[in-house]
Design a protein around this motif. Structure first.
Motif, PDB file in Angstrom:
ATOM      1  N   ARG A 437       0.821  -1.215   0.000  1.00 41.78           N
ATOM      2  CA  ARG A 437       0.000   0.000   0.000  1.00 41.78           C
ATOM      3  C   ARG A 437       0.856   1.268   0.000  1.00 41.78           C
ATOM      4  O   ARG A 437       0.341   2.369  -0.213  1.00 41.78           O
ATOM      5  CB  ARG A 437      -0.938  -0.025   1.206  1.00 41.78           C
ATOM      6  CG  ARG A 437      -2.062   0.998   1.136  1.00 41.78           C
ATOM      7  CD  ARG A 437      -3.061   0.817   2.269  1.00 41.78           C
ATOM      8  NE  ARG A 437      -4.067  -0.185   1.946  1.00 41.78           N
ATOM      9  CZ  ARG A 437      -4.233  -1.320   2.598  1.00 41.78           C
ATOM     10  NH1 ARG A 437      -3.419  -1.630   3.607  1.00 41.78           N
ATOM     11  NH2 ARG A 437      -5.188  -2.169   2.267  1.00 41.78           N
ATOM     12  N   ARG A 440       0.176   3.360  -2.900  1.00 45.14           N
ATOM     13  CA  ARG A 440      -1.010   4.240  -2.865  1.00 45.14           C
ATOM     14  C   ARG A 440      -1.711   3.986  -1.549  1.00 45.14           C
ATOM     15  O   ARG A 440      -2.388   2.988  -1.370  1.00 45.14           O
ATOM     16  CB  ARG A 440      -1.914   3.973  -4.057  1.00 45.14           C
ATOM     17  CG  ARG A 440      -3.164   4.854  -4.111  1.00 45.14           C
ATOM     18  CD  ARG A 440      -3.729   4.949  -5.531  1.00 45.14           C
ATOM     19  NE  ARG A 440      -3.829   3.660  -6.189  1.00 45.14           N
ATOM     20  CZ  ARG A 440      -4.912   2.872  -6.144  1.00 45.14           C
ATOM     21  NH1 ARG A 440      -5.974   3.252  -5.445  1.00 45.14           N
ATOM     22  NH2 ARG A 440      -4.940   1.723  -6.801  1.00 45.14           N
ATOM     23  N   ALA A 443      -5.403   2.826  -1.123  1.00 48.29           N
ATOM     24  CA  ALA A 443      -5.859   1.627  -1.829  1.00 48.29           C
ATOM     25  C   ALA A 443      -6.647   0.709  -0.899  1.00 48.29           C
ATOM     26  O   ALA A 443      -6.333   0.576   0.291  1.00 48.29           O
ATOM     27  CB  ALA A 443      -4.665   0.882  -2.412  1.00 48.29           C
ATOM     28  N   THR A 444      -7.657   0.059  -1.447  1.00 48.31           N
ATOM     29  CA  THR A 444      -8.453  -0.903  -0.692  1.00 48.31           C
ATOM     30  C   THR A 444      -7.723  -2.239  -0.611  1.00 48.31           C
ATOM     31  O   THR A 444      -6.745  -2.482  -1.331  1.00 48.31           O
ATOM     32  CB  THR A 444      -9.819  -1.112  -1.359  1.00 48.31           C
ATOM     33  OG1 THR A 444      -9.606  -1.709  -2.650  1.00 48.31           O
ATOM     34  CG2 THR A 444     -10.550   0.220  -1.518  1.00 48.31           C
ATOM     35  N   GLU A 447      -7.679  -3.913  -3.970  1.00 51.33           N
ATOM     36  CA  GLU A 447      -6.692  -3.358  -4.902  1.00 51.33           C
ATOM     37  C   GLU A 447      -5.283  -3.831  -4.546  1.00 51.33           C
ATOM     38  O   GLU A 447      -4.458  -4.096  -5.433  1.00 51.33           O
ATOM     39  CB  GLU A 447      -6.769  -1.833  -4.879  1.00 51.33           C
ATOM     40  CG  GLU A 447      -8.033  -1.281  -5.525  1.00 51.33           C
ATOM     41  CD  GLU A 447      -8.191   0.211  -5.318  1.00 51.33           C
ATOM     42  OE1 GLU A 447      -8.686   0.889  -6.243  1.00 51.33           O
ATOM     43  OE2 GLU A 447      -7.819   0.721  -4.227  1.00 51.33           O
ATOM     44  N   LEU A 494       0.596  -1.084  -8.008  1.00 56.23           N
ATOM     45  CA  LEU A 494      -0.519  -0.438  -7.322  1.00 56.23           C
ATOM     46  C   LEU A 494      -0.530   1.068  -7.576  1.00 56.23           C
ATOM     47  O   LEU A 494      -1.602   1.678  -7.663  1.00 56.23           O
ATOM     48  CB  LEU A 494      -0.429  -0.712  -5.819  1.00 56.23           C
ATOM     49  CG  LEU A 494      -1.569  -0.164  -4.955  1.00 56.23           C
ATOM     50  CD1 LEU A 494      -2.895  -0.802  -5.348  1.00 56.23           C
ATOM     51  CD2 LEU A 494      -1.279  -0.381  -3.477  1.00 56.23           C
TER      52      LEU A 494
END
Length: 580
Positions: A437, A440, A443-444, A447, A494
């Motif tokens: 992560r 980003r 991000a979920t 993702e 990502l």
């Protein structure tokens, strides 16, 4: 004592500036200080009337109540002292916490070149050791100024009230202490600064050996590193011993000088009592106040010495605070927005100190092109891509993105367009999910998992005890080299940036993992401008153009087939690898 302080005013002023937000704590500490100082003065003052009424007036009731009065006064004094200590020290701790936060934030704002010029251990020492020394010194000074300063003032008031002539005799020697205090203070400050530098050397050795323990063990060099640490530790002791010597000298010298004043007071005051010009109770009250007043003065002297040590550390801290970043946004810099991904190097030159690493590089990468950078070590490949991220600015020429010099865009918006997978796998002591992560932060989980699947990392993550919530340890030590590299690639996937920089991105992978990741990278490169630095030439045969850098210049450029037919540097490197 403070008049003798050889302290740079701006340094001390900046330190005190960090205490302003906690003024209410300092105010409460000051109230406690007034109580302590007032109690000291009151006890010294009351000696004379109490003794006179007990021994001359034969008032036995006062004699009976005297122990209870003493207990009450000391209880009240203890409460005031606790109030002073708690609030002044907590205010100091909060102020130093702010200093440490600001120092770390400043470090994070500095350019890559700064970190290349300074050892990691030295930077760590400034954030940890130097700031702690600042806290110790400034906390003691503030405490001394409030509590010991007020105690000294109250007791001096009693002394001059009782007998101003004796008071002048006792303190006529005080100005004589200024010169040795100043000289000793200067030496303590200088030695403390040098000692902190040696502490930085120790921290550097610790950082190097702990992070490189595998190499140390593999080559059996434990004894060599032990001796190196002992040598630096011995250097640190050398400066610490000097500091101990100077601090140890200060109090005896001051006491020796002030002893002349005490001796003169006893001689003159005692003669007055024997000749009947002064009562014994008045003389005892004066002597009590005089003895008590030297204790806060000595504590002020100790605080002064500690201030000198903390100022040496503070100067090192503020040197970093005042460091100017080499790479900053231009005053009129604008956001880049979503970049198309066209990158151009126009007559780019770059040098480290006096040595040119790049000389007149001209190269254009169109949107979606894959540009491979190859060549002998030291040819300038990594430096060239570092100019895209503005880790450095070119010495001459321009780097343009979408036709605009990147120096005209904000750093934040520029870096949002670039994803980097470096040859050194940098991971953090956190969970796998949070490391991915990093590409980003918003991000979920879905993702994150999709990025891991694209990097062919999902399967091995699922086999770990806690899956994506598994903590991977310092620098990802609990994972294999190939697994670490795939997490770095997942992080880049990502981010979904229009420009990719792959610096030996598959170098740590085994053959099977390399094939899987190469497929993922090939898919990721679609419609993205990609710069690939590779020594393993089999990984870049698909590149749109291969640029051969040698000694900072573009020696060859073309497709894989074209360069093989040219029988130049690329053909030679290719032949060497395939023969191997």
């Amino acid at each position: 004592m403070s008049s003798a302080a050889p302290v740079k005013p701006n340094v001390f002023k900046r330190l005190l500036g960090y205490s302003r937000p906690y003024g209410w704590r300092i105010a409460l500490a000051a109230i406690g200080s007034v109580g302590v100082g007032g109690m000291d003065g009151a006890m010294a003052y009351l000696v004379e009337p109490v003794l006179r009424r007990i021994f001359s007036g034969k008032e036995t009731a006062i004699f009976v109540l005297l122990p209870l009065g003493i207990v009450f006064l000391y209880a009240l004094r203890g409460l005031c002292r606790y109030t002073n200590d708690y609030f002044i020290r907590s205010a100091g701790q909060l102020a130093v916490q702010d200093v440490r936060n600001d120092l770390y934030a400043k470090n994070m704002s500095l350019s890559i070149g700064y970190f290349h010029r300074h050892e990691t251990g030295t930077l760590m020492s400034r954030v940890l050791s130097d700031v702690s020394m600042m806290q110790e010194g400034v906390g003691q000074v503030i405490t001394g100024l409030f509590r010991d300063g007020l105690s000294a003032v109250a007791l001096l008031g009693v002394i001059f009230y009782r007998d101003w002539q004796l008071a002048l005799i006792s303190f006529v020697v005080i100005p004589l202490t200024v010169v040795p205090a100043r000289k000793i203070g200067k030496r303590i400050k200088r030695v403390a600064r040098q000692g902190q530098e040696k502490m930085g050397d120790l921290a550097s050795i610790l950082q190097e050996t702990y992070s490189g323990i595998k190499v140390v063990k593999a080559f059996g060099l434990e004894n060599r590193e032990i001796e190196r640490f002992r040598a630096r530790n011995r250097d640190f002791y050398h400066f610490t011993r000097k500091n101990i010597k100077y601090e140890g000298l200060s109090t005896p010298i001051m006491e020796f000088i002030t002893s002349f004043g005490i001796a003169a007071v006893i001689w003159v005051g005692g003669s007055n009592v024997m000749h009947g010009t002064k009562s014994a109770s008045e003389f005892f009250s004066f002597i009590t106040a005089m003895v008590l007043v030297f204790n806060p003065i000595k504590r002020l002297l100790t605080a002064f010495n500690n201030l000198q040590r903390s100022m040496g550390a503070a100067e090192r801290v503020f040197e970093v605070m005042d460091e100017k970043p080499e790479i900053v946004d231009a005053p009129n810099a604008r956001d880049l927005g979503k970049a198309r991904g066209e990158v151009e190097f126009r007559d780019v030159r770059f040098k480290y100190e006096d040595d040119y690493v790049l000389q007149g590089v001209n190269l254009t990468a169109k949107r979606g092109e894959v540009i491979a950078l190859v060549g002998p070590s030291g040819g300038g490949k990594t430096t060239l891509v570092s100019l895209i991220t503005r880790f450095y600015d070119p010495t001459g020429g321009q780097v343009l993105m979408d036709g605009v010099d990147i120096r005209e865009r904000t750093m934040k918006s520029l870096l949002e367009q670039i994803a980097l997978v470096d040859q050194e796998t940098i991971l953090f002591n956190d969970t796998i999910a949070n490391n991915i992560r990093y590409g980003r932060m918003t991000a979920t989980d879905a993702e994150v998992e999709a990025a891991a699947r694209a990097a062919f990392a999902h399967d091995f993550i699922q086999e770990l005890p806690e899956g994506y919530l598994t903590n991977i340890g310092d620098r990802g030590v609990r994972l294999s080299g190939g697994q670490r590299q795939r997490l770095c690639i997942a992080r880049a996937i990502l981010k979904d940036a229009p420009i990719l920089i792959l610096d030996e991105a598959t170098s740590a992978l085994d053959t099977e993992s390399e094939q899987m990741v190469q497929k993922a990278l090939n898919n990721l490169m679609q419609n993205r401008t990609t710069f690939v630095i590779a020594h393993r030439l089999s990984t870049i045969t698909h590149a749109d153009r291969i640029v051969v850098l040698e000694k900072g210049v573009v020696a060859e450029m073309g497709s894989h087939d074209d360069l093989l037919q040219a029988e130049g540097i690329y053909s030679r490197l290719h032949g060497m690898q395939f023969r191997a």
